[in-house]
Design a protein around this motif. Structure first.
Motif, PDB file in Angstrom:
ATOM      1  N   ASN A  28       3.756 -10.684 -10.278  1.00 52.72           N
ATOM      2  CA  ASN A  28       1.798 -10.958 -11.021  1.00 52.72           C
ATOM      3  C   ASN A  28       1.878  -9.678  -9.004  1.00 52.72           C
ATOM      4  N   ILE A  63      -7.979 -10.614  -5.320  1.00 47.13           N
ATOM      5  CA  ILE A  63      -8.690  -9.162  -6.048  1.00 47.13           C
ATOM      6  C   ILE A  63     -10.704  -9.152  -5.947  1.00 47.13           C
ATOM      7  N   ASN A 101     -10.180  -3.179 -10.906  1.00 46.52           N
ATOM      8  CA  ASN A 101     -11.515  -3.964 -10.613  1.00 46.52           C
ATOM      9  C   ASN A 101     -12.772  -2.714 -10.399  1.00 46.52           C
ATOM     10  N   ASN A 157     -14.164  -0.893 -13.181  1.00 44.33           N
ATOM     11  CA  ASN A 157     -14.236  -2.149 -14.309  1.00 44.33           C
ATOM     12  C   ASN A 157     -15.297  -1.561 -14.957  1.00 44.33           C
ATOM     13  N   ARG A 175      -4.433  -3.943  -9.919  1.00 46.52           N
ATOM     14  CA  ARG A 175      -5.958  -5.097 -10.905  1.00 46.52           C
ATOM     15  C   ARG A 175      -7.061  -4.418  -9.917  1.00 46.52           C
ATOM     16  N   ASN A 223       2.393  -1.579 -17.570  1.00 45.72           N
ATOM     17  CA  ASN A 223       2.560  -2.691 -17.966  1.00 45.72           C
ATOM     18  C   ASN A 223       3.385  -2.549 -19.113  1.00 45.72           C
ATOM     19  N   ASN A 233      -2.403   2.865 -16.327  1.00 43.67           N
ATOM     20  CA  ASN A 233      -1.638   1.794 -16.305  1.00 43.67           C
ATOM     21  C   ASN A 233      -1.282   0.140 -17.318  1.00 43.67           C
ATOM     22  N   TYR A 239      -4.491 -17.578 -12.916  1.00 45.24           N
ATOM     23  CA  TYR A 239      -5.154 -16.185 -12.436  1.00 45.24           C
ATOM     24  C   TYR A 239      -6.401 -16.053 -11.547  1.00 45.24           C
TER      25      TYR A 239
END
Length: 386
Positions: free
Chosen positions: A74, A368, A85, A88, A81, A131, A127, A360
């Protein structure tokens, strides 16, 4: 209609053209080819195996190494991440665009975005594959019988040269968890249970009636309005699985704990363990419900901003939550039966990922959000200077 047809004819022309791909798309394709070949040749598997036994060389405990590897993964993925974002809003706009078109047109629009080198879409593809490979490789490690066979790792040539091979027997294979069990319960009379359920319904009905009578006088009070919004969200949540909530409440009231006893749960991570299977299934159920609630709440907020009637929002939210509940049951049962034939070290790694997912927003998510806000501020300053 003519404008729509011309726009999609342009998409088809882009799709069928033989022009050079944008630089970012070309780099992505080259990288994904190398990544796929590296994955097929066992490169990602060897990387994760080396990472796991590097941790074990420090901790000398299998169960600690399993948990730490989930936490470290993580941490390693925080940059992705952060970038995600930043993209996003662009991805949400793209999703809104896709929702307005048919499935055939969606594939054309997606192809057009990739060919035009849309950075958010290109990153999304990158991504996703990274992942998928990472989680598959991390879980696969614990399916190998290296727990009792000292030559297994050497035969498969899994570790890098700088990673020391572990000494056998391995330490920390047994997971010890202090727990407690209920040794005695009491059951309320059915009359009292029906009374509690009735008063619960009556409480919400009275609150709704009070608001209807007093909203003329209180609608300008911001605190009251905020409380009303929170109350509506609570109703939306309860409405999604109210029937299940009543069944759970009835069961609890018929089995109220009155005595407890502590004990230590021991699970051999090298073998199948039914309680660990159950924990994985429950964790999968909770994570699915949590994810469904987050997505459905976001959709409900979006609908409220679009001035859609509250009754319609409530009805759609309830249906979506019922579907999330069904998905949670199916995935939970699937997780139980799948993990019923594999070493429980795999389940400990899955449980670690599930816990990390749940916490998270309150841990790494805070980091983040700070990083994303800083990026937005820098972009705003640059735009102001320009």
């Amino acid at each position: 209609m003519a404008e729509s047809q011309s726009s999609f004819s342009q998409v088809r022309r882009i799709d069928n053209s033989r022009q050079w791909l944008p630089f970012i798309t070309t780099i992505l394709l080259i990288f994904l080819i190398f990544l796929f070949v590296w994955f097929l040749r066992g490169g990602s598997f060897r990387l994760y195996a080396s990472l796991f036994f590097s941790i074990y060389s420090v901790t000398s405990q299998i169960w600690i190494s399993v948990i730490l590897m989930g936490i470290l993964q993580n941490i390693f993925f925080l940059p992705l991440r952060l970038i995600g974002n930043a993209f996003n809003q662009s991805l949400k706009n793209f999703e809104d665009e896709l929702e307005k078109t048919s499935e055939k047109e969606q594939s054309l629009i997606f192809t057009r975005s990739v060919k035009e080198g849309s950075l958010p879409i290109v990153f999304y593809i990158f991504n996703f594959f990274v992942n998928a490979i990472a989680f598959f490789s991390a879980g696969r490690i614990f399916l190998i019988d290296f727990y009792s066979d000292p030559l297994k790792l050497q035969k498969m040539n899994l570790l890098y040269k700088w990673v020391p091979y572990p000494s056998y027997p391995l330490k920390g294979i047994n997971l010890h968890v202090p727990l407690f069990k209920i040794t005695q319960t009491m059951a309320l009379d059915w009359s009292k249970i029906f009374m509690i359920i009735g008063f619960t319904f009556l409480f919400f009905i009275i609150l709704r009636l009070l608001w209807r009578f007093l909203r003329i006088f209180l609608r300008h009070n911001k605190k009251i309005l905020f409380a009303r919004i929170q109350y509506n969200r609570l109703l939306l949540t309860i409405g999604g699985f109210g029937g299940v909530g009543i069944l759970i409440l009835t069961f609890v009231l018929r089995h109220i704990p009155t005595a407890f006893q502590g004990f230590v749960f021991i699970a051999n991570l090298s073998r199948q363990n039914t309680p660990m299977n159950f924990v994985t299934a429950v964790g999968t159920f909770i994570v699915t419900i949590h994810a469904g609630y987050k997505n459905n709440s976001a959709a409900a907020k979006k609908a409220q901003l679009a001035n859609i009637p509250p009754d319609v929002i409530k009805k759609v939210f309830r249906k979506k939550m019922e579907q999330s509940l069904k998905n949670a049951f199916i995935l939970g049962l699937g997780a139980f039966f799948i993990t019923n034939n594999i070493p429980s070290a795999f389940e400990l790694s899955v449980t670690t990922f599930e816990i990390m997912y749940m916490i998270y927003p309150y841990t790494f998510g805070k980091i983040i959000s700070v990083g994303t806000n800083q990026v937005k501020n820098i972009n705003a300053i640059d735009e102001a200077k320009a």
